[in-house]
Write a protein that holds these residues in place. Structure first.
Motif, PDB file in Angstrom:
ATOM      1  N   ILE A 249      48.339  39.579  41.905  1.00 42.46           N
ATOM      2  CA  ILE A 249      47.491  40.132  40.851  1.00 42.46           C
ATOM      3  C   ILE A 249      47.681  39.274  39.618  1.00 42.46           C
ATOM      4  O   ILE A 249      48.809  39.029  39.183  1.00 42.46           O
ATOM      5  CB  ILE A 249      47.879  41.605  40.571  1.00 42.46           C
ATOM      6  N   THR A 250      46.570  38.807  39.052  1.00 43.37           N
ATOM      7  CA  THR A 250      46.656  37.950  37.871  1.00 43.37           C
ATOM      8  C   THR A 250      46.846  38.796  36.619  1.00 43.37           C
ATOM      9  O   THR A 250      46.479  39.970  36.569  1.00 43.37           O
ATOM     10  CB  THR A 250      45.373  37.104  37.711  1.00 43.37           C
ATOM     11  N   ARG A 251      47.422  38.174  35.595  1.00 47.13           N
ATOM     12  CA  ARG A 251      47.557  38.862  34.307  1.00 47.13           C
ATOM     13  C   ARG A 251      46.182  39.236  33.772  1.00 47.13           C
ATOM     14  O   ARG A 251      46.012  40.302  33.182  1.00 47.13           O
ATOM     15  CB  ARG A 251      48.280  37.970  33.296  1.00 47.13           C
ATOM     16  N   SER A 252      45.194  38.374  33.981  1.00 46.32           N
ATOM     17  CA  SER A 252      43.853  38.678  33.473  1.00 46.32           C
ATOM     18  C   SER A 252      43.270  39.893  34.191  1.00 46.32           C
ATOM     19  O   SER A 252      42.563  40.695  33.575  1.00 46.32           O
ATOM     20  CB  SER A 252      42.917  37.472  33.595  1.00 46.32           C
ATOM     21  N   ALA A 253      43.569  40.057  35.490  1.00 50.53           N
ATOM     22  CA  ALA A 253      43.083  41.233  36.214  1.00 50.53           C
ATOM     23  C   ALA A 253      43.722  42.504  35.661  1.00 50.53           C
ATOM     24  O   ALA A 253      43.062  43.541  35.551  1.00 50.53           O
ATOM     25  CB  ALA A 253      43.369  41.097  37.707  1.00 50.53           C
ATOM     26  N   ILE A 254      44.991  42.422  35.302  1.00 51.52           N
ATOM     27  CA  ILE A 254      45.663  43.580  34.700  1.00 51.52           C
ATOM     28  C   ILE A 254      45.030  43.903  33.349  1.00 51.52           C
ATOM     29  O   ILE A 254      44.738  45.066  33.049  1.00 51.52           O
ATOM     30  CB  ILE A 254      47.178  43.325  34.565  1.00 51.52           C
ATOM     31  N   ASN A 255      44.781  42.872  32.548  1.00 51.96           N
ATOM     32  CA  ASN A 255      44.143  43.094  31.240  1.00 51.96           C
ATOM     33  C   ASN A 255      42.752  43.698  31.394  1.00 51.96           C
ATOM     34  O   ASN A 255      42.361  44.586  30.627  1.00 51.96           O
ATOM     35  CB  ASN A 255      44.076  41.791  30.451  1.00 51.96           C
ATOM     36  N   GLU A 256      41.992  43.235  32.390  1.00 50.91           N
ATOM     37  CA  GLU A 256      40.664  43.788  32.646  1.00 50.91           C
ATOM     38  C   GLU A 256      40.745  45.249  33.062  1.00 50.91           C
ATOM     39  O   GLU A 256      39.920  46.068  32.646  1.00 50.91           O
ATOM     40  CB  GLU A 256      39.949  42.981  33.730  1.00 50.91           C
ATOM     41  N   TYR A 257      41.733  45.584  33.878  1.00 49.97           N
ATOM     42  CA  TYR A 257      41.900  46.971  34.309  1.00 49.97           C
ATOM     43  C   TYR A 257      42.238  47.873  33.119  1.00 49.97           C
ATOM     44  O   TYR A 257      41.668  48.955  32.980  1.00 49.97           O
ATOM     45  CB  TYR A 257      42.979  47.076  35.390  1.00 49.97           C
ATOM     46  N   VAL A 258      43.109  47.403  32.252  1.00 52.14           N
ATOM     47  CA  VAL A 258      43.464  48.189  31.061  1.00 52.14           C
ATOM     48  C   VAL A 258      42.239  48.368  30.170  1.00 52.14           C
ATOM     49  O   VAL A 258      41.989  49.466  29.643  1.00 52.14           O
ATOM     50  CB  VAL A 258      44.633  47.537  30.296  1.00 52.14           C
ATOM     51  N   ALA A 259      41.440  47.308  30.015  1.00 46.33           N
ATOM     52  CA  ALA A 259      40.213  47.410  29.215  1.00 46.33           C
ATOM     53  C   ALA A 259      39.247  48.414  29.845  1.00 46.33           C
ATOM     54  O   ALA A 259      38.593  49.184  29.128  1.00 46.33           O
ATOM     55  CB  ALA A 259      39.556  46.042  29.083  1.00 46.33           C
ATOM     56  N   LEU A 260      39.161  48.432  31.168  1.00 48.30           N
ATOM     57  CA  LEU A 260      38.319  49.408  31.871  1.00 48.30           C
ATOM     58  C   LEU A 260      38.781  50.827  31.562  1.00 48.30           C
ATOM     59  O   LEU A 260      37.971  51.711  31.275  1.00 48.30           O
ATOM     60  CB  LEU A 260      38.368  49.152  33.385  1.00 48.30           C
ATOM     61  N   LEU A 261      40.083  51.051  31.600  1.00 51.62           N
ATOM     62  CA  LEU A 261      40.611  52.380  31.276  1.00 51.62           C
ATOM     63  C   LEU A 261      40.270  52.777  29.844  1.00 51.62           C
ATOM     64  O   LEU A 261      39.921  53.934  29.586  1.00 51.62           O
ATOM     65  CB  LEU A 261      42.132  52.411  31.482  1.00 51.62           C
TER      66      LEU A 261
END
Length: 70
Positions: free
Chosen positions: A50-62
Protein backbone atom coordinates in the motif's frame (compact mmCIF):
# COMPACT_ATOMS: atom_id res chain seq x y z
CA UNK A 1 33.69 13.86 17.95
CA UNK A 2 29.96 14.17 17.74
CA UNK A 3 27.81 11.21 16.86
CA UNK A 4 25.79 11.63 13.72
CA UNK A 5 22.54 9.91 13.07
CA UNK A 6 21.10 9.09 9.71
CA UNK A 7 17.92 10.97 8.87
CA UNK A 8 14.82 8.86 9.38
CA UNK A 9 13.17 7.84 6.16
CA UNK A 10 9.54 6.83 6.06
CA UNK A 11 8.86 3.96 3.68
CA UNK A 12 6.80 4.77 0.61
CA UNK A 13 5.44 1.23 0.27
CA UNK A 14 3.84 -0.41 3.28
CA UNK A 15 2.91 -4.01 3.97
CA UNK A 16 -0.67 -4.58 5.08
CA UNK A 17 0.41 -4.88 8.72
CA UNK A 18 2.26 -1.54 8.61
CA UNK A 19 -0.66 0.19 6.88
CA UNK A 20 -2.96 -1.20 9.56
CA UNK A 21 -0.74 0.33 12.22
CA UNK A 22 -0.61 3.70 10.42
CA UNK A 23 -4.42 3.79 10.11
CA UNK A 24 -5.04 2.28 13.57
CA UNK A 25 -7.10 -0.51 12.05
CA UNK A 26 -6.92 -4.28 12.08
CA UNK A 27 -5.45 -6.32 9.23
CA UNK A 28 -8.87 -7.74 8.44
CA UNK A 29 -10.35 -4.25 8.05
CA UNK A 30 -7.48 -3.29 5.73
CA UNK A 31 -8.11 -6.38 3.59
CA UNK A 32 -11.83 -5.52 3.44
CA UNK A 33 -11.00 -1.96 2.33
CA UNK A 34 -8.76 -3.41 -0.38
CA UNK A 35 -11.48 -5.87 -1.53
CA UNK A 36 -14.06 -3.10 -1.66
CA UNK A 37 -11.77 -0.81 -3.68
CA UNK A 38 -11.62 1.90 -1.04
CA UNK A 39 -7.88 1.39 -0.47
CA UNK A 40 -5.59 0.95 -3.48
CA UNK A 41 -2.63 -1.41 -3.54
CA UNK A 42 0.26 -2.30 -5.80
CA UNK A 43 1.87 -5.68 -6.27
CA UNK A 44 5.60 -6.32 -6.34
CA UNK A 45 6.16 -9.96 -6.98
CA UNK A 46 3.93 -11.81 -4.53
CA UNK A 47 3.75 -8.91 -2.08
CA UNK A 48 0.70 -6.68 -1.85
CA UNK A 49 1.82 -3.21 -0.83
CA UNK A 50 0.00 0.00 0.00
CA UNK A 51 1.48 3.33 -1.04
CA UNK A 52 1.57 6.36 1.23
CA UNK A 53 -0.43 8.22 -1.42
CA UNK A 54 -3.14 5.53 -1.30
CA UNK A 55 -3.36 5.97 2.47
CA UNK A 56 -3.61 9.75 2.06
CA UNK A 57 -6.35 9.31 -0.56
CA UNK A 58 -8.28 7.01 1.76
CA UNK A 59 -8.07 9.52 4.61
CA UNK A 60 -9.24 12.28 2.25
CA UNK A 61 -12.17 10.06 1.23
CA UNK A 62 -13.14 9.63 4.88
CA UNK A 63 -12.96 13.39 5.40
CA UNK A 64 -15.17 14.02 2.36
CA UNK A 65 -17.69 11.45 3.57
CA UNK A 66 -17.71 13.02 7.03
CA UNK A 67 -18.36 16.44 5.49
CA UNK A 68 -21.27 15.10 3.44
CA UNK A 69 -23.00 13.64 6.47
CA UNK A 70 -23.19 16.97 8.31
Amino acid sequence: MSATTAPSVEPVLLKVEAAAAVLSMSRSVIYELIRSGRLRTVNEGRARLITRSAINEYVALLEREAGESK
